[in-house]
Design an enzyme around this catalytic site. Structure first.
Site, PDB file in Angstrom:
ATOM      1  N   LYS A 182      42.628 -16.759  42.588  1.00  0.00           N
ATOM      2  CA  LYS A 182      41.556 -17.420  43.756  1.00  0.00           C
ATOM      3  C   LYS A 182      42.567 -18.386  44.154  1.00  0.00           C
ATOM      4  O   LYS A 182      42.492 -18.124  45.606  1.00  0.00           O
ATOM      5  CB  LYS A 182      40.406 -17.151  43.043  1.00  0.00           C
ATOM      6  N   ARG A 202      43.229 -10.331  31.000  1.00  0.00           N
ATOM      7  CA  ARG A 202      43.305  -9.980  32.298  1.00  0.00           C
ATOM      8  C   ARG A 202      44.404  -9.139  32.639  1.00  0.00           C
ATOM      9  O   ARG A 202      45.150  -8.994  32.654  1.00  0.00           O
ATOM     10  CB  ARG A 202      43.529 -11.503  32.776  1.00  0.00           C
ATOM     11  N   GLU A 228      32.386 -17.081  39.541  1.00  0.00           N
ATOM     12  CA  GLU A 228      32.151 -18.897  39.898  1.00  0.00           C
ATOM     13  C   GLU A 228      32.441 -18.155  41.577  1.00  0.00           C
ATOM     14  O   GLU A 228      33.130 -17.549  41.780  1.00  0.00           O
ATOM     15  CB  GLU A 228      33.414 -19.212  40.067  1.00  0.00           C
TER      16      GLU A 228
HETATM   17  P1  ATP Z   1      39.779 -18.533  38.950  1.00  0.00           P
HETATM   18  O1  ATP Z   1      40.949 -18.288  39.544  1.00  0.00           O
HETATM   19  O2  ATP Z   1      39.256 -19.274  40.078  1.00  0.00           O
HETATM   20  O3  ATP Z   1      39.742 -19.377  37.613  1.00  0.00           O
HETATM   21  P2  ATP Z   1      38.123 -16.751  37.905  1.00  0.00           P
HETATM   22  O4  ATP Z   1      39.821 -15.560  38.571  1.00  0.00           O
HETATM   23  O5  ATP Z   1      38.635 -16.376  36.572  1.00  0.00           O
HETATM   24  O6  ATP Z   1      38.807 -17.766  38.266  1.00  0.00           O
HETATM   25  P3  ATP Z   1      35.912 -16.411  37.690  1.00  0.00           P
HETATM   26  O7  ATP Z   1      34.528 -15.914  39.139  1.00  0.00           O
HETATM   27  O8  ATP Z   1      35.927 -17.434  37.052  1.00  0.00           O
HETATM   28  O9  ATP Z   1      37.078 -16.131  38.794  1.00  0.00           O
HETATM   29  O10 ATP Z   1      35.663 -14.621  36.948  1.00  0.00           O
HETATM   30  C1  ATP Z   1      34.283 -13.848  36.868  1.00  0.00           C
HETATM   31  C2  ATP Z   1      34.249 -13.314  35.157  1.00  0.00           C
HETATM   32  O11 ATP Z   1      35.919 -12.115  36.028  1.00  0.00           O
HETATM   33  C3  ATP Z   1      35.127 -13.620  34.627  1.00  0.00           C
HETATM   34  O12 ATP Z   1      34.821 -13.521  33.113  1.00  0.00           O
HETATM   35  C4  ATP Z   1      36.916 -13.788  34.440  1.00  0.00           C
HETATM   36  O13 ATP Z   1      37.513 -13.684  32.897  1.00  0.00           O
HETATM   37  C5  ATP Z   1      37.198 -12.178  34.743  1.00  0.00           C
HETATM   38  N1  ATP Z   1      38.699 -12.193  35.291  1.00  0.00           N
HETATM   39  C6  ATP Z   1      38.867 -12.855  36.618  1.00  0.00           C
HETATM   40  N2  ATP Z   1      39.706 -12.954  36.818  1.00  0.00           N
HETATM   41  C7  ATP Z   1      40.111 -11.570  36.655  1.00  0.00           C
HETATM   42  C8  ATP Z   1      40.862 -10.191  36.023  1.00  0.00           C
HETATM   43  N3  ATP Z   1      42.176 -10.663  36.594  1.00  0.00           N
HETATM   44  N4  ATP Z   1      41.171  -9.545  35.234  1.00  0.00           N
HETATM   45  C9  ATP Z   1      39.904  -9.202  34.724  1.00  0.00           C
HETATM   46  N5  ATP Z   1      38.601 -10.149  34.478  1.00  0.00           N
HETATM   47  C10 ATP Z   1      38.927 -11.264  34.982  1.00  0.00           C
END
Ligand code: ATP
Ligand code: MG
Length: 583
Positions: A289, A279, A54
């Site tokens: 974020k 994650r 996003e």
């Molecule tokens: P928010 O914290 O705003 O919910 P997010 O960290 O999930 O956002 P996105 O932009 O939705 O951010 O993430 C893009 C992709 O990266 C998604 O598929 C998400 O699952 C993955 N992702 C985000 N954070 C992690 C993490 N800490 N470890 C592994 N994958 C991640």
């Protein structure tokens, strides 16, 4: 809970199996599922994944894990990976993020070729799908307020209640939904909800909202829409539109999978398979974020690319290489259980990579002046220094030596403890690539007692660093020639947080209560060897005995700035700590 790698990985973690280049080749449970599907002939032998950020912030090391997994899984099975912006929430999104995300994915070494997509490009199609759902009697316009929707939803232990608007006719729903789109109703006054089951034990299935009214200019669609689809409606359908075979996402979406499947089943369209993984969490680090935005907006760091930030930008500015990050992502493996990875593993991967590639140079962070009394005034020798002992092809360079030098202040002790082997009054040490020198005198500031200058005698027979009479010294110090050295600034970084688990603090405290006030130390009177005169931003070096450093973009001609990327392991610090503990 903390482990050097991913303690939760269990059987599903990384399995080293020795690749062709001698490095361990890892496979993980996601790749195993993909391989099984391929073997079973699913999806006509296709593998197609996507990375779906996003655009509401900069990418971080957690995203790197997801990027490596999505692009890596596709590459390993001869498949494709899309980059898709999940841009359904215009109030938080920005083109700044759209651009930075693309640059960061490329910098990490991945290429989506011509497969850059935006969920917003599917808005019309997503709207039509919602109309189909209404026509099938599976969605309704609900006039409850956001608070009421929440109340009616129930809790984990309490069933939900049906909305009084749930049984509106298909015609009325079609009409109201069209008028929502046309902008007839104020923001938040109505939503479109899927009609599933208010008694479901899974709260996500209790008539989730799939469209909301929101007047906010979108960075791509402008003001064309005043209703926006939710993540749950958008994500699976976008996967389906793009022909994604395996939709890899993080564990918190496990409870959304029934909804993902439900939407696709109701519409009877191509149905990708959602697979969840744990994650990445890192010690001493926050990766949400929402929290990273706070650090930036409240000025706790200098920006998204502050070298203390776990963002790709921050890591890059700090001196991380894409190879080190990719190798780290490989090593931690992919698991089905959340765990916290020790940040020292990330630093270890970095050292391993920089050790191979970073040229060695000499720099003095806290200079102490040394005069070699028996060295002729005005004489300069060019001594040969090895650029990288790990890489003979890196060759050698000349380093000037003269009568006045700087050494590291902490390499001298007037009254050395027993375990301190470096320079002290009357003691002889080796100067790297140069000579043995013996300390013959100490000059102090009469007011403060601080040592301001050392006097030494050198032994001309020890040029190159060995004594013909077999005399041994216990320490080799780095140094620079005072008149030839260049001034520099060094920024030394430490963890941004003082606690291992800043996400896991007492209810009365906030993660920002644990910000480390010593996370940045700026040294402004460093001296570096003259070969660094033409060092360009982002180039990385090992400062001998001190650590890896990288040139910061703040550098100006004559005022070079280095970021300490990571320290070398400091055995003395360990000994001193041990000594202190004994006292
Ligand atoms: P928010 O914290 O705003 O919910 P997010 O960290 O999930 O956002 P996105 O932009 O939705 O951010 O993430 C893009 C992709 O990266 C998604 O598929 C998400 O699952 C993955 N992702 C985000 N954070 C992690 C993490 N800490 N470890 C592994 N994958 C991640
Ligand atoms: Mg997300």
């Amino acid at each position: 809970m903390t482990s050097p790698a991913n303690s939760g990985s269990g059987k599903e973690g990384a399995k080293p199996s020795g690749g062709p280049d001698g490095r361990p080749e890892t496979s993980n449970f996601v790749e195993e599922i993909v391989a099984e599907d391929l073997k079973a002939g699913k999806n006509g032998g296709r593998v197609h994944t996507r990375f779906p950020p996003e655009p509401n912030g900069y990418l971080h090391i957690g995203h790197a894990k997801s990027i490596c997994l999505n692009f890596g899984t596709a590459a390993k099975s001869g498949g494709l990976c899309n980059l898709r912006f999940d841009d359904t929430n215009p109030s938080k999104e920005d083109v700044e993020y759209v651009e930075s995300i693309q640059q960061d994915v490329r910098w990490l070494g991945f290429d989506w070729v011509d497969r850059l997509f935006y969920a917003s490009d599917y808005f019309e199609q997503l709207y039509q799908y919602a109309v189909h759902l209404i026509q099938a009697g599976k969605a309704y316009v609900c006039d409850l307020s956001p608070d009421e929707v929440r109340d009616y939803r129930g809790t984990l232990t309490e069933q939900g209640k049906e909305s009084p608007y749930r049984n509106r006719s298909v015609e009325e729903n079609l009409d109201l939904f069209a008028r929502m789109r046309a902008g007839e109703f104020p923001d938040g006054s109505r939503v479109l909800r899927a009609k599933i089951d208010m008694t479901s034990p899974n709260i996500n299935m209790r008539d989730p909202v799939i469209y909301r009214i929101l007047r906010h200019t979108h960075h791509r669609t402008g003001d064309a829409w005043c209703i926006y689809p939710t993540y749950d409606w958008t994500h699976g359908l976008s996967d389906s539109i793009e022909g994604i075979t395996h939709s890899i996402c993080t564990l918190e979406f496990e409870n959304h999978r029934p909804l993902y499947d439900w939407c696709l089943e109701q519409l009877g369209i191509y149905h990708p398979r959602q697979i969840e993984f744990a994650r990445l969490e890192l010690t001493y680090t926050v990766l949400s974020k929402r929290k990273l935005v706070q650090l930036v907006e409240e000025g706790h760091v200098r920006g998204w690319d502050d070298p203390r930030m776990p963002t790709i930008r921050g890591l890059k500015r700090r001196g991380y290489t894409p190879e080190a990050i990719r190798n780290f992502c490989d090593r931690i493996g992919v698991a089905k259980f959340n765990s916290v990875v020790d940040i020292r593993l990330l630093e270890h991967c970095l050292r391993e990579d920089l050790n191979r590639r970073a040229p060695r140079v000499m720099a003095v962070l806290r200079p102490l002046r040394v005069v070699i009394d028996n060295y002729p005034e005005g004489k300069v020798e060019e001594l040969e220094a090895i650029n990288n002992p790990e890489d003979p092809s890196a060759g050698t360079r000349k380093v000037p030596f003269s009568r006045e030098l700087y050494i590291e202040r902490e390499d001298f002790r007037e009254d050395p403890p027993k375990e301190f082997f470096r320079l002290a009054p009357g003691r002889e040490v080796r100067l790297r690539y140069a000579y043995f020198v013996k300390c013959t005198g100490v000059v102090k500031d009469p007011a403060t007692g601080e040592v301001t200058e050392l006097h030494c005698a050198y032994d001309p027979a020890t040029r190159g660093g060995d004594s013909p009479d077999g005399r041994k010294v216990k320490a080799t110090l780095h140094w620079v020639s005072a008149p030839h050295s260049l001034p520099a600034e060094a920024r030394l970084y430490d963890h941004l947080f003082t606690v291992e688990h800043p996400n896991d603090v007492e209810a009365s405290r906030d993660f920002k209560d644990y910000l480390n006030p010593q996370s940045l130390e700026v040294l402004t009177s460093c001296r570096v060897e003259p070969s660094l005169a033409c060092a360009t931003p982002e180039s990385r070096y090992q400062f001998e005995r001190l650590g890896y450093f990288c040139v910061d973009p703040d550098s100006k001609p004559g005022a070079i700035v280095f970021n300490r990327t990571v320290a070398l392991r400091d055995t003395w610090a360990k000994i001193e700590k041990g000594l202190k503990a004994k006292q």
